[in-house]
Design a protein around this motif. Structure first.
Motif, PDB file in Angstrom:
ATOM      1  N   HIS A  22     -24.889 -22.741 -36.284  1.00  0.00           N
ATOM      2  CA  HIS A  22     -23.866 -22.475 -34.742  1.00  0.00           C
ATOM      3  C   HIS A  22     -24.213 -20.776 -34.205  1.00  0.00           C
ATOM      4  CE1 HIS A  22     -21.838 -25.724 -36.735  1.00  0.00           C
ATOM      5  NE2 HIS A  22     -21.663 -26.122 -35.655  1.00  0.00           N
ATOM      6  N   ARG A  65     -25.647 -19.537 -31.714  1.00  0.00           N
ATOM      7  CA  ARG A  65     -25.557 -18.903 -30.339  1.00  0.00           C
ATOM      8  C   ARG A  65     -24.114 -18.846 -30.010  1.00  0.00           C
ATOM      9  NH1 ARG A  65     -29.368 -24.009 -28.357  1.00  0.00           N
ATOM     10  NH2 ARG A  65     -28.171 -24.922 -29.900  1.00  0.00           N
ATOM     11  N   VAL A  66     -23.284 -20.008 -30.327  1.00  0.00           N
ATOM     12  CA  VAL A  66     -21.733 -19.587 -29.987  1.00  0.00           C
ATOM     13  C   VAL A  66     -21.144 -18.557 -30.632  1.00  0.00           C
ATOM     14  CG1 VAL A  66     -19.660 -20.754 -29.974  1.00  0.00           C
ATOM     15  CG2 VAL A  66     -21.624 -22.129 -29.364  1.00  0.00           C
ATOM     16  N   ILE A  67     -21.618 -18.430 -32.057  1.00  0.00           N
ATOM     17  CA  ILE A  67     -21.028 -17.438 -32.802  1.00  0.00           C
ATOM     18  C   ILE A  67     -21.302 -15.896 -32.372  1.00  0.00           C
ATOM     19  CG2 ILE A  67     -21.165 -16.340 -35.071  1.00  0.00           C
ATOM     20  CD1 ILE A  67     -21.393 -19.048 -36.310  1.00  0.00           C
ATOM     21  N   ILE A 122     -22.434 -14.708 -29.525  1.00  0.00           N
ATOM     22  CA  ILE A 122     -21.610 -14.521 -28.122  1.00  0.00           C
ATOM     23  C   ILE A 122     -20.258 -14.058 -28.295  1.00  0.00           C
ATOM     24  CG2 ILE A 122     -20.928 -15.151 -25.754  1.00  0.00           C
ATOM     25  CD1 ILE A 122     -23.688 -16.609 -25.535  1.00  0.00           C
ATOM     26  N   SER A 123     -19.436 -15.142 -29.042  1.00  0.00           N
ATOM     27  CA  SER A 123     -18.136 -14.933 -29.307  1.00  0.00           C
ATOM     28  C   SER A 123     -17.770 -13.591 -30.072  1.00  0.00           C
ATOM     29  CB  SER A 123     -17.598 -16.115 -30.107  1.00  0.00           C
ATOM     30  OG  SER A 123     -17.779 -17.368 -29.526  1.00  0.00           O
ATOM     31  N   SER A 159     -21.963 -10.362 -36.834  1.00  0.00           N
ATOM     32  CA  SER A 159     -22.493 -10.389 -35.661  1.00  0.00           C
ATOM     33  C   SER A 159     -23.867  -9.794 -36.162  1.00  0.00           C
ATOM     34  CB  SER A 159     -21.859  -9.760 -34.670  1.00  0.00           C
ATOM     35  OG  SER A 159     -21.245  -8.415 -35.232  1.00  0.00           O
ATOM     36  N   THR A 183     -26.912 -11.616 -24.151  1.00  0.00           N
ATOM     37  CA  THR A 183     -27.107 -12.637 -25.272  1.00  0.00           C
ATOM     38  C   THR A 183     -26.863 -14.115 -24.367  1.00  0.00           C
ATOM     39  OG1 THR A 183     -26.242 -11.365 -26.764  1.00  0.00           O
ATOM     40  CG2 THR A 183     -26.706 -13.886 -27.163  1.00  0.00           C
ATOM     41  N   ALA A 184     -25.695 -14.281 -23.602  1.00  0.00           N
ATOM     42  CA  ALA A 184     -25.813 -15.424 -22.609  1.00  0.00           C
ATOM     43  C   ALA A 184     -27.197 -15.735 -21.664  1.00  0.00           C
ATOM     44  CB  ALA A 184     -24.614 -15.511 -21.971  1.00  0.00           C
ATOM     45  N   TYR A 210     -33.302 -21.926 -23.066  1.00  0.00           N
ATOM     46  CA  TYR A 210     -33.133 -23.082 -22.841  1.00  0.00           C
ATOM     47  C   TYR A 210     -34.265 -23.951 -21.735  1.00  0.00           C
ATOM     48  CZ  TYR A 210     -30.507 -27.496 -21.497  1.00  0.00           C
ATOM     49  OH  TYR A 210     -29.986 -28.860 -21.107  1.00  0.00           O
TER      50      TYR A 210
END
Length: 404
Positions: A271, A273-275, A277-278, A313, A379-380, A387
């Motif tokens: 995970h 990508r989500v980790i 950015i969060s 991170s 990062t987003a 993608y």
């Protein structure tokens, strides 16, 4: 790669990092007392020159590694580093010490390439995550050891004599490397990297990699801008001892060492990508809170939480690189990432000074928070670009496993 080679690499990194960080927090006092110069100005000049050398030389050594192979490169570097560390205690003036240090870093910057080379030689993503987290464990462990030992060494009559010990360690590592490093292993074989570079001839320096470098710059300058005046901020905000102040300064490293044994590596890898950015957003928020929090116990709690998310991170940023296409096909391009990291470390004290003059000692925390928000947004953007690139290549019939 054999276990012996991994042990050798971690040993080289550990000794190098400790020797580099041992006296760094005390450069102003050291230069003032030992060389009778203005310690603050001398320390600033010393740090700037050292960062520039590492920033310039790391990519150059990456090119040299492709041509000569790591075995020859590392053995020569360790031997020359030992000679430089013998010369450092013999310096009687600051210019002599600076010159010897720059020659040392000229060769020492090649040691930093061992980490990306080791990750690149990993057989699968799980091994890459393990190698990344272990390196961060070594890095933060070095920070703790050097922080504790440095305060003792700098109080000695001849603090620079400690470099004799590190010179001996470098010679021992060079001798051990002659037997441990095999020219046939992936970590040392120049043919391996030539093959990987041949695979990536069609890989252009696209916007994705440039965006990643921007993310790294914002990430590192964001986390390091708070460091130069952190203890000053504590003195102005709380009534605590020097020991407590030092403990709070190294708390992220302490948390990182403890977290190493409980880090959910498989979940992190799955995970990423989500980790990432969060966590960038969360650490930005925690930096804002650190600047504004009132009770001391709450500040300590927030500092611990910050150390926890910072470590994860930090690992995620590197893992993202090695999961990108350029990280898979051209792993030594990480040398450019390292140069950007050093550029961030070079500019972070300047940014901190600017914010202290403008907003007081809380200023660096506020700037760091906004920089990390920028890193999260970058990062987003990167993930959207990757993608779209993946969809485009799938339409062209490219196998999906080549993309992140």
């Amino acid at each position: 790669m054999t276990k012996g080679e991994k042990g050798f690499i971690y040993s080289c990194l550990l000794v190098t990092l400790i020797s580099e960080m041992l006296l760094s927090p005390f450069y102003p006092q050291l230069f003032s007392g030992y060389f009778q110069v203005d310690g603050v100005q001398a320390a600033s000049l010393f740090i700037i020159c050292c960062r520039l050398v590492v920033m310039i030389m790391t990519p150059i050594w990456a090119v040299a590694a492709k041509k000569w192979g790591f075995r020859k490169l590392i053995l020569i570097a360790l031997t020359v580093m030992a000679g430089c560390k013998i010369l450092l205690p013999m310096s009687y003036t600051f210019p002599q010490f600076l010159a010897a240090s720059l020659v040392l870093l000229f060769f020492q910057s090649s040691i930093y390439l061992l980490y990306p080379a080791m990750v690149a030689s990993s057989k699968n993503d799980d091994e890459k995550v393990k190698a990344t987290s272990t390196y961060l464990f070594v890095f933060h462990g070095s920070a703790i050891v050097s922080g504790i030992a440095g305060s003792f060494v700098v109080s000695q009559l001849f603090p620079l004599n400690s470099y004799y010990v590190f010179a001996l360690m470098d010679l021992i590592l060079a001798a051990a490397g002659c037997f441990i490093l095999s020219s046939h292993e992936s970590i040392t074989s120049k043919e391996t990297y030539r093959k990987k570079e041949n695979l990536s001839k069609d890989v252009k320096w696209q916007g994705e990699f440039l965006v990643y470098l921007l993310i790294v710059f914002l990430f590192y300058i964001g986390h390091h801008t708070i460091r130069p005046y952190f203890t000053v901020f504590l003195d102005n905000s709380f009534t605590i001892s020097k020991q407590e102040s030092s403990l709070l300064y190294v708390m992220p490293s302490l948390v990182a060492v403890m977290l190493q044994f409980s880090l959910p590596k498989q979940y992190l890898q799955s995970h990423i990508r989500v980790i990432l950015i969060s966590l960038m957003g969360i650490t930005a928020g925690l930096l804002f809170i650190q600047a504004l929090v009132g009770p001391f116990w709450l500040f300590v709690l927030i500092r611990m939480m910050y150390g926890l998310f910072f470590f994860i991170s930090l690992a995620a940023v590197d893992i993202l690189f090695f999961k990108m296409k350029i990280g898979k096909t051209s792993p030594l391009s990480y040398s450019l990432v390292a140069s950007v990291q050093n550029a961030a470390l070079l500019f972070s004290p300047m940014a901190a000074l600017m914010m202290v003059k403008h907003s007081g000692t809380k200023g660096p925390f506020l700037l760091s928070g906004f920089l990390l928000i920028g890193s999260a947004l970058g990062t987003a953007l990167l993930l959207m670009m990757m993608y779209k690139s993946s969809l485009y290549q799938i339409k062209r019939g490219v196998e999906q496993h080549e993309n992140f």
